[in-house]
Design an enzyme around this catalytic site. Structure first.
Site, mmCIF file in Angstrom:
data_model
loop_
_atom_site.group_PDB
_atom_site.id
_atom_site.type_symbol
_atom_site.label_atom_id
_atom_site.label_comp_id
_atom_site.label_asym_id
_atom_site.label_seq_id
_atom_site.Cartn_x
_atom_site.Cartn_y
_atom_site.Cartn_z
ATOM 1 N N SER A 77 100.453 1.906 -58.885
ATOM 2 C CA SER A 77 101.864 2.037 -58.543
ATOM 3 C C SER A 77 102.334 3.469 -58.712
ATOM 4 O O SER A 77 101.767 4.240 -59.494
ATOM 5 C CB SER A 77 102.677 1.100 -59.454
ATOM 6 N N ASP A 78 103.388 3.814 -57.979
ATOM 7 C CA ASP A 78 104.024 5.116 -58.160
ATOM 8 C C ASP A 78 105.514 4.988 -57.878
ATOM 9 O O ASP A 78 105.926 4.217 -57.003
ATOM 10 C CB ASP A 78 103.411 6.167 -57.229
ATOM 11 N N THR A 79 106.307 5.719 -58.645
ATOM 12 C CA THR A 79 107.762 5.713 -58.477
ATOM 13 C C THR A 79 108.256 7.140 -58.308
ATOM 14 O O THR A 79 107.850 8.036 -59.061
ATOM 15 C CB THR A 79 108.457 5.070 -59.697
#
Length: 196
Positions: A77-79
């Site tokens: 995941s990446d934000t």
């Protein structure tokens, strides 16, 4: 049958060092293991908004792909925080954290999270965008927050679940959990669809 029962024969691998993401998986009642591999989080400058977080989530899956077994489901995941037509990452130091918060003060920004699900046979990436509206933050409030909470591991230099979120965020449109670091509802639904 609820999801953790459906996943009995699968091995969920969370490739994230984020304590917030790890807690979400615990809260969902899912058994998982953590596998971390260093990735240089650099993306092509031509990418825009969710294309950036999609690219980085997929990039984080690359070092794990060769070792995946048939019953493994790898989650990366990446934000990012998207503001003034640019991506705000994690601040390098106090000055950059203060500058980021000043730029967001009194304005709306978007928190964009992408989650990549990788198995031995397929890869699927989803993303979610939440709009966050800050009140006008005073210099004193910004300095107090950065000094005491040191938000150097957070995109956009803040955590919505911390003091600054309580006193500074007027409203959000979209998933609260996404701003904390993971669009939990979408992750749950995607896991269901992968094994149906």
């Amino acid at each position: 049958m609820i999801l953790n029962e459906k996943l009995k024969n699968y091995n969920i691998i969370l490739a994230s060092g984020s304590p917030r993401r790890q807690q979400f998986f615990k809260d969902l009642g899912l058994d998982f293991e953590i596998r971390l591999k260093e990735v240089d989080e650099v993306y092509p400058k031509r990418l825009y908004k969710y294309e950036i977080s999609d690219y980085l989530a997929q990039l984080k899956a690359l070092p794990h792909k060769e070792t995946l077994k048939d019953n493994d489901i790898l989650i990366t995941s990446d934000t990012i925080v998207w503001h003034n037509e640019e991506a705000l990452g994690k601040p390098k130091d106090k000055e950059e954290a203060i500058a980021m918060l000043k730029s967001q003060s009194g304005k709306m920004h978007e928190v964009i999270s992408s989650v990549c699900f990788t198995t031995a046979k397929l890869e699927k990436t989803i993303n979610h965008i939440t709009k966050v509206y800050f009140k006008e933050l005073t210099d004193e409030e910004i300095d107090y927050y950065v000094t005491n909470f040191k938000p150097y591991d957070k995109a956009g230099a803040y955590g919505i679940q911390e003091w600054i979120g309580h006193i500074g965020i007027k409203k959000i449109e979209g998933s609260y959990f996404n701003v904390v670091g993971l669009p939990v509802y979408e992750v749950y639904r995607t896991l269901e669809s992968l094994i149906d």
